[in-house]
Design a protein around this motif. Structure first.
Motif, PDB file in Angstrom:
ATOM      1  N   VAL A  24       0.855  -1.182   0.000  1.00 14.58           N
ATOM      2  CA  VAL A  24       0.000   0.000   0.000  1.00 14.58           C
ATOM      3  C   VAL A  24       0.897   1.239   0.000  1.00 14.58           C
ATOM      4  O   VAL A  24       1.709   1.418   0.910  1.00 14.58           O
ATOM      5  CB  VAL A  24      -0.926   0.019   1.232  1.00 14.58           C
ATOM      6  N   PHE A  25       0.752   2.060  -1.044  1.00 15.22           N
ATOM      7  CA  PHE A  25       1.573   3.269  -1.152  1.00 15.22           C
ATOM      8  C   PHE A  25       0.717   4.502  -0.942  1.00 15.22           C
ATOM      9  O   PHE A  25      -0.470   4.508  -1.268  1.00 15.22           O
ATOM     10  CB  PHE A  25       2.133   3.418  -2.580  1.00 15.22           C
ATOM     11  N   LEU A  26       1.354   5.575  -0.467  1.00  8.85           N
ATOM     12  CA  LEU A  26       0.770   6.899  -0.644  1.00  8.85           C
ATOM     13  C   LEU A  26       1.576   7.516  -1.783  1.00  8.85           C
ATOM     14  O   LEU A  26       2.773   7.745  -1.653  1.00  8.85           O
ATOM     15  CB  LEU A  26       0.910   7.756   0.615  1.00  8.85           C
ATOM     16  N   THR A  27       0.904   7.731  -2.929  1.00 10.40           N
ATOM     17  CA  THR A  27       1.634   8.292  -4.065  1.00 10.40           C
ATOM     18  C   THR A  27       1.331   9.775  -4.192  1.00 10.40           C
ATOM     19  O   THR A  27       0.324  10.263  -3.673  1.00 10.40           O
ATOM     20  CB  THR A  27       1.242   7.593  -5.383  1.00 10.40           C
ATOM     21  N   LEU A  28       2.215  10.443  -4.894  1.00  9.73           N
ATOM     22  CA  LEU A  28       2.050  11.878  -5.081  1.00  9.73           C
ATOM     23  C   LEU A  28       0.887  12.164  -6.035  1.00  9.73           C
ATOM     24  O   LEU A  28       0.075  13.044  -5.795  1.00  9.73           O
ATOM     25  CB  LEU A  28       3.360  12.449  -5.647  1.00  9.73           C
ATOM     26  N   GLY A  29       0.783  11.401  -7.104  1.00  8.18           N
ATOM     27  CA  GLY A  29      -0.182  11.717  -8.160  1.00  8.18           C
ATOM     28  C   GLY A  29      -1.532  11.039  -8.043  1.00  8.18           C
ATOM     29  O   GLY A  29      -2.517  11.515  -8.593  1.00  8.18           O
ATOM     30  N   ARG A  30      -1.614   9.902  -7.332  1.00 12.19           N
ATOM     31  CA  ARG A  30      -2.871   9.151  -7.329  1.00 12.19           C
ATOM     32  C   ARG A  30      -3.372   8.808  -5.935  1.00 12.19           C
ATOM     33  O   ARG A  30      -4.206   7.909  -5.781  1.00 12.19           O
ATOM     34  CB  ARG A  30      -2.694   7.839  -8.096  1.00 12.19           C
ATOM     35  N   GLY A  31      -2.860   9.478  -4.937  1.00  9.93           N
ATOM     36  CA  GLY A  31      -3.292   9.165  -3.575  1.00  9.93           C
ATOM     37  C   GLY A  31      -2.866   7.764  -3.190  1.00  9.93           C
ATOM     38  O   GLY A  31      -1.785   7.311  -3.561  1.00  9.93           O
ATOM     39  N   LYS A  32      -3.744   7.057  -2.475  1.00 12.13           N
ATOM     40  CA  LYS A  32      -3.389   5.715  -2.020  1.00 12.13           C
ATOM     41  C   LYS A  32      -3.479   4.744  -3.187  1.00 12.13           C
ATOM     42  O   LYS A  32      -4.452   4.740  -3.926  1.00 12.13           O
ATOM     43  CB  LYS A  32      -4.323   5.294  -0.891  1.00 12.13           C
ATOM     44  N   VAL A  33      -2.450   3.921  -3.341  1.00  9.37           N
ATOM     45  CA  VAL A  33      -2.427   2.912  -4.404  1.00  9.37           C
ATOM     46  C   VAL A  33      -2.104   1.567  -3.768  1.00  9.37           C
ATOM     47  O   VAL A  33      -1.180   1.456  -2.967  1.00  9.37           O
ATOM     48  CB  VAL A  33      -1.354   3.244  -5.470  1.00  9.37           C
TER      49      VAL A  33
END
Lengths: 238, 202
Positions: A24-33
């Motif tokens: 589970v990532f917090l990405t800069l461009g797409r929020g949680k991925v």
């Protein structure tokens, strides 16, 4: 179906099947991925330590229906000082857990991303007791829950402010007091955190006041999330 | 969605509960079992029953064992003074395969994971401490996984055991044999550099 790139911070991982993980990532461009990292648990995985909680990485994903697939990962920062200090790792874990609860899939939140990145960098550079609580208060303010700290939320009196109530969202005077009590030192620290003097507040050494602010921050975050933070419950036992 | 006759559907449902086996695989295995000669199918059934009834956890090291103590704990040739701490019974097998370790094991049955709410109380830490004195342990090798949970567990144990009069070591991390340097991540390569050693130039 397409490939896309983004940068992200790993919030948590789940084991999947024999050698994979859901990351589970917090990405800069797409929020949680949420994405599958294939073979990541194998000793010879190309991902190595790049996809472990707290890692900040440049990523390439293959877009899937339910879950995306991580195709490439290059490390930007791995916050080694946080990983190799039990206490700091525990505090980073509470931040990651809270962000995992707050962030929405498919909804970019660059402010939250920058704040988490900043908090991890600060925690990595100095073992300051107020990094996690200050992060919590700042995030709550970003979410629209900024507590009233200057006047009593009930009657508007400016002095003496002796209590803090989560339901009313701020401090209370002696006459209207409810919730939990707050010391003048802790109140002063809170004002500095939320009033643009964050840097100075982070320099504060551990004291009963920082402990109070920490405790209150965890409770405020749990109140906002409407659930308990598991990692915060574990911390005192370390 | 019960399409098949009772017993067949029951079999499919039970197989479908196994890890990594979806409904379609469960059907395939169920029909394979039905086609099998009676003896072969019953052998599998017996093996499951036997394993379930006779295998439990070793009361000393929490490895899987037949009876009270596992084969390693009861082996008199094993050194009692060195203890290798691992997360899961499968890790015991991995270390055993190296043939490099001749001491005993202690299986924690997990690793510290704050986000999942797993702390030291959920692991066999108290049992580990209780073994040190009576068994005369002089060295403890922390052999937990080199990932973030395993590292946290090792750090926690190192802190806890630091007060005692024994040597605490951590397995080395570095590059896997047979790999390429350029694909190594920074953390692994950094540790490999830290753990470098002098080559014998004789």
């Amino acid at each position: 179906m397409a490939l896309y790139r983004d940068e992200g911070i790993v919030l948590r991982t789940w084991k999947l099947g024999e050698a994979d993980r859901i990351v589970v990532f917090l990405t800069l461009g797409r929020g949680k991925v949420r994405a599958v990292a294939k073979g990541v648990r194998k000793t010879r995985s190309k991902f190595g330590a790049r996809l472990e909680p707290t890692s900040h990485a440049a990523l390439q994903f293959y877009e899937g229906r339910e879950l995306d697939i991580v195709t490439q990962a290059d490390s930007i920062d791995h916050f080694r000082a946080v990983r190799e200090d039990l206490d700091r790792f525990g505090r980073a874990a509470t931040m990651l857990e809270a962000v995992d609860q707050l962030a929405q899939e498919g909804e970019a939140n660059p402010r939250l991303f920058q704040m988490l990145l900043g908090a991890l960098r600060t925690l990595s550079a100095q073992d300051a007791p107020l990094v996690a609580p200050a992060f919590f208060w700042k995030v709550l303010a970003l979410e629209g829950y900024r507590p009233e700290l200057d006047v009593c939320v009930e009657c508007g009196a400016a002095e003496p402010l002796v209590a803090f109530d989560l339901d009313s969202g701020g401090v209370l005077c002696r006459g209207c007091r409810r919730g939990s009590s707050i010391t003048p030192d802790a109140l002063a620290l809170l004002r500095r955190i939320l009033g643009g003097q964050l840097g100075a507040a982070l320099g504060e050494a551990a004291s009963p006041a920082t402990h109070e602010v920490d405790h209150l921050a965890t409770r405020a975050m749990e109140h906002h999330l409407e659930r308990r933070l598991r990692s915060a419950a574990l911390l005192p036992n370390w | 969605m019960a399409v098949y006759a009772g017993p067949v559907q029951d079999l499919i449902d039970e197989l479908g509960r196994l890890p990594g086996i979806g409904p379609k695989s469960a059907q395939r295995i169920a029909f394979h079992l039905l086609k099998l000669p009676r003896d072969d199918a019953l052998r599998l059934a017996r093996a499951v029953v036997e394993a379930k009834e006779r295998v439990s956890f070793c009361t000393r090291c929490f490895n899987i064992a037949e009876g009270d103590a596992c084969a390693i704990c009861t082996d008199p040739r094993r050194e009692a003074s060195v203890l290798c701490v691992v997360e899961e019974p499968r890790d015991v097998v991995a270390v055993e395969k190296t043939g490099e370790f001749h001491g005993r094991y202690h299986v924690l049955q997990g690793a510290i994971s704050p986000i999942e709410g797993i702390g030291p109380e959920q692991l066999r830490v108290r049992e580990l401490l209780a073994r040190i004195e009576p068994e005369g342990v002089q060295e403890i090798i922390l052999c937990t996984n080199p990932n973030i949970e395993g590292e946290a567990t090792a750090m926690y144990l190192a802190k806890l055991l630091g007060a005692l009069d024994l040597q605490v070591t951590r397995i080395a991390s570095g590059l896997p044999v047979g790999g390429d340097l350029e694909y190594a991540d920074e953390l692994t390569l950094g540790r490999a550099l830290e753990g470098r050693r002098v080559l014998d130039t004789g």
